[in-house]
Design an enzyme around this catalytic site. Sequence first.
Site, PDB file in Angstrom:
ATOM      1  N   SER A 158     -14.965  43.954  -1.212  1.00 54.49           N
ATOM      2  CA  SER A 158     -14.509  45.354  -1.237  1.00 54.49           C
ATOM      3  C   SER A 158     -14.806  45.970  -2.594  1.00 54.49           C
ATOM      4  O   SER A 158     -14.716  45.285  -3.628  1.00 54.49           O
ATOM      5  CB  SER A 158     -13.001  45.413  -0.980  1.00 54.49           C
ATOM      6  N   TYR A 171      -5.115  42.311  -3.584  1.00 55.64           N
ATOM      7  CA  TYR A 171      -6.261  42.506  -2.692  1.00 55.64           C
ATOM      8  C   TYR A 171      -7.577  42.494  -3.477  1.00 55.64           C
ATOM      9  O   TYR A 171      -8.558  41.855  -3.088  1.00 55.64           O
ATOM     10  CB  TYR A 171      -6.067  43.838  -1.967  1.00 55.64           C
ATOM     11  N   LYS A 175     -10.697  39.998  -3.203  1.00 58.21           N
ATOM     12  CA  LYS A 175     -12.034  40.485  -2.819  1.00 58.21           C
ATOM     13  C   LYS A 175     -13.084  40.181  -3.884  1.00 58.21           C
ATOM     14  O   LYS A 175     -14.250  39.932  -3.565  1.00 58.21           O
ATOM     15  CB  LYS A 175     -11.979  41.986  -2.526  1.00 58.21           C
TER      16      LYS A 175
HETATM   17  P1  NAP Z   1      -8.204  46.215  10.418  1.00 65.24           P
HETATM   18  O1  NAP Z   1      -8.593  47.285  11.379  1.00 65.24           O
HETATM   19  O2  NAP Z   1      -6.762  46.067  10.040  1.00 65.24           O
HETATM   20  O3  NAP Z   1      -8.792  44.852  10.950  1.00 65.24           O
HETATM   21  C1  NAP Z   1      -8.486  43.631  10.308  1.00 65.24           C
HETATM   22  C2  NAP Z   1      -8.508  42.558  11.352  1.00 65.24           C
HETATM   23  O4  NAP Z   1      -8.200  41.288  10.727  1.00 65.24           O
HETATM   24  C3  NAP Z   1      -7.478  42.813  12.427  1.00 65.24           C
HETATM   25  O5  NAP Z   1      -8.115  42.743  13.680  1.00 65.24           O
HETATM   26  C4  NAP Z   1      -6.506  41.675  12.206  1.00 65.24           C
HETATM   27  O6  NAP Z   1      -6.001  41.191  13.424  1.00 65.24           O
HETATM   28  C5  NAP Z   1      -7.343  40.586  11.612  1.00 65.24           C
HETATM   29  N1  NAP Z   1      -6.545  39.592  10.912  1.00 65.24           N
HETATM   30  C6  NAP Z   1      -5.647  39.802   9.922  1.00 65.24           C
HETATM   31  N2  NAP Z   1      -5.131  38.647   9.505  1.00 65.24           N
HETATM   32  C7  NAP Z   1      -5.699  37.675  10.238  1.00 65.24           C
HETATM   33  C8  NAP Z   1      -5.580  36.273  10.270  1.00 65.24           C
HETATM   34  N3  NAP Z   1      -4.755  35.616   9.433  1.00 65.24           N
HETATM   35  N4  NAP Z   1      -6.328  35.570  11.160  1.00 65.24           N
HETATM   36  C9  NAP Z   1      -7.153  36.223  12.016  1.00 65.24           C
HETATM   37  N5  NAP Z   1      -7.303  37.547  12.030  1.00 65.24           N
HETATM   38  C10 NAP Z   1      -6.580  38.272  11.161  1.00 65.24           C
HETATM   39  O7  NAP Z   1      -9.005  46.411   9.024  1.00 65.24           O
HETATM   40  P2  NAP Z   1     -10.557  46.676   8.708  1.00 65.24           P
HETATM   41  O8  NAP Z   1     -10.611  47.888   7.873  1.00 65.24           O
HETATM   42  O9  NAP Z   1     -11.398  46.574   9.925  1.00 65.24           O
HETATM   43  O10 NAP Z   1     -10.857  45.439   7.744  1.00 65.24           O
HETATM   44  C11 NAP Z   1     -11.828  44.440   8.006  1.00 65.24           C
HETATM   45  C12 NAP Z   1     -12.239  43.810   6.689  1.00 65.24           C
HETATM   46  O11 NAP Z   1     -12.901  44.778   5.874  1.00 65.24           O
HETATM   47  C13 NAP Z   1     -11.076  43.278   5.858  1.00 65.24           C
HETATM   48  O12 NAP Z   1     -11.445  42.074   5.229  1.00 65.24           O
HETATM   49  C14 NAP Z   1     -10.871  44.367   4.834  1.00 65.24           C
HETATM   50  O13 NAP Z   1     -10.228  43.888   3.687  1.00 65.24           O
HETATM   51  C15 NAP Z   1     -12.298  44.779   4.588  1.00 65.24           C
HETATM   52  N6  NAP Z   1     -12.454  46.082   3.981  1.00 65.24           N
HETATM   53  C16 NAP Z   1     -12.188  47.224   4.687  1.00 65.24           C
HETATM   54  C17 NAP Z   1     -12.392  48.450   4.080  1.00 65.24           C
HETATM   55  C18 NAP Z   1     -12.169  49.728   4.817  1.00 65.24           C
HETATM   56  O14 NAP Z   1     -12.502  50.804   4.247  1.00 65.24           O
HETATM   57  N7  NAP Z   1     -11.669  49.711   6.046  1.00 65.24           N
HETATM   58  C19 NAP Z   1     -12.828  48.540   2.733  1.00 65.24           C
HETATM   59  C20 NAP Z   1     -13.086  47.358   2.059  1.00 65.24           C
HETATM   60  C21 NAP Z   1     -12.912  46.143   2.689  1.00 65.24           C
HETATM   61  P3  NAP Z   1      -4.610  41.655  14.022  1.00 65.24           P
HETATM   62  O15 NAP Z   1      -4.180  42.873  13.299  1.00 65.24           O
HETATM   63  O16 NAP Z   1      -4.896  41.899  15.434  1.00 65.24           O
HETATM   64  O17 NAP Z   1      -3.749  40.482  13.750  1.00 65.24           O
END
Ligand code: NAP
Length: 308
Positions: A158, A171, A175
């Site tokens: 990230s 976080y 990351k």
């Molecule tokens: P999200 O919509 O909250 O999706 C995250 C997913 O991870 C959810 O489906 C969640 O499943 C799953 N999860 C959480 N803990 C888990 C565990 N212990 N075992 C298995 N699955 C688990 O968030 P997102 O934005 O798509 O994020 C995806 C990745 O991108 C993350 O690593 C996040 O840090 C990274 N990221 C996102 C952004 C952004 O702008 N969105 C920016 C930088 C980095 P459940 O909720 O169904 O349990």
Amino acid sequence: MSGLCEGRVAIVTGAGRGIGREHALMLASEGAKVVVNDLGGEIDGTGGDLSPAQEVVEVITGSGGEAIANGDDVSSWEGAQRMVNMAVETFGGLDAVVNNAGILRDRMLSNMTEAEWDAVIQVHLKGTFAPSRWAAAYWRERAKAGETNDARIINTSSVSGIYGNPGQTNYGAAKAGIAAFTIIAAQELHRYGVTVNAIAPGALTRMTENLGMGELDEAGKEAMNPRWIAPLCTWLVSEESAPVTGRVFEASGRVLGVAEMWRRGPTVDPVDDPNEIGPAIKELMEQAAPNSDMQGAPITGPGRPTPF
Ligand code: NAP
């Protein structure tokens, strides 16, 4: 016409929602067989329900693709091993692990609880290590047995970590740790035919919907649609990406770029007198490039590292 990932077997963690869901759907549409992992919990990591993963599997199989749901916690040692075994037993092998699962527990450092720190480090760092470790052992064993691998680990970093964002010491540290993990694992696993890269995404998802991005206009929302990240992930899973390893890419509907890692900047001759350190550091600060902000621009403003 065959897809970019035809016949490849990929695990995508956290694929029930957000960015991971888009990864899984695009991988399957390009011919990959996908283990759709998702804990099915709340945003703070509590709970557990297979239904988000199952829904993604149904979308994939409904379009003629192949997928299986897995509800293991990515940060569980045994769970991660089960996930890797599930890919091999169901689809006959494993070509890629996409470590995407994540949670947020944002808090300023002075108020952060031990539980908030531990949960984020656990899901992101151990949750990247554990699936990667079991997959790496599988690929190493194959290499030792004389089999050829053309395998991938794709991690999720990230800009909050590689550049820095207030309120996210837990976080961001995780990351940035994932970025370092990527570089080191790439060096270790090259000999077994495995590349390791990371994506620093930007998208409007459940994770980010309360961070102010929800006030975007329609064009802004479109640029932050999580589907923008999936093409890069899909290409990295494909055989085409074989020459690329140890890299952290930035991807969103606004940018596709590569982050340049920590590198040695200006130097001066070593100093063995603490009274001489000040002038030496002044010289280094005058020459050093500024840190980057989260948009990739030189960082400025109150509380930021400034020229000496
Ligand atoms: P999200 O919509 O909250 O999706 C995250 C997913 O991870 C959810 O489906 C969640 O499943 C799953 N999860 C959480 N803990 C888990 C565990 N212990 N075992 C298995 N699955 C688990 O968030 P997102 O934005 O798509 O994020 C995806 C990745 O991108 C993350 O690593 C996040 O840090 C990274 N990221 C996102 C952004 C952004 O702008 N969105 C920016 C930088 C980095 P459940 O909720 O169904 O349990």
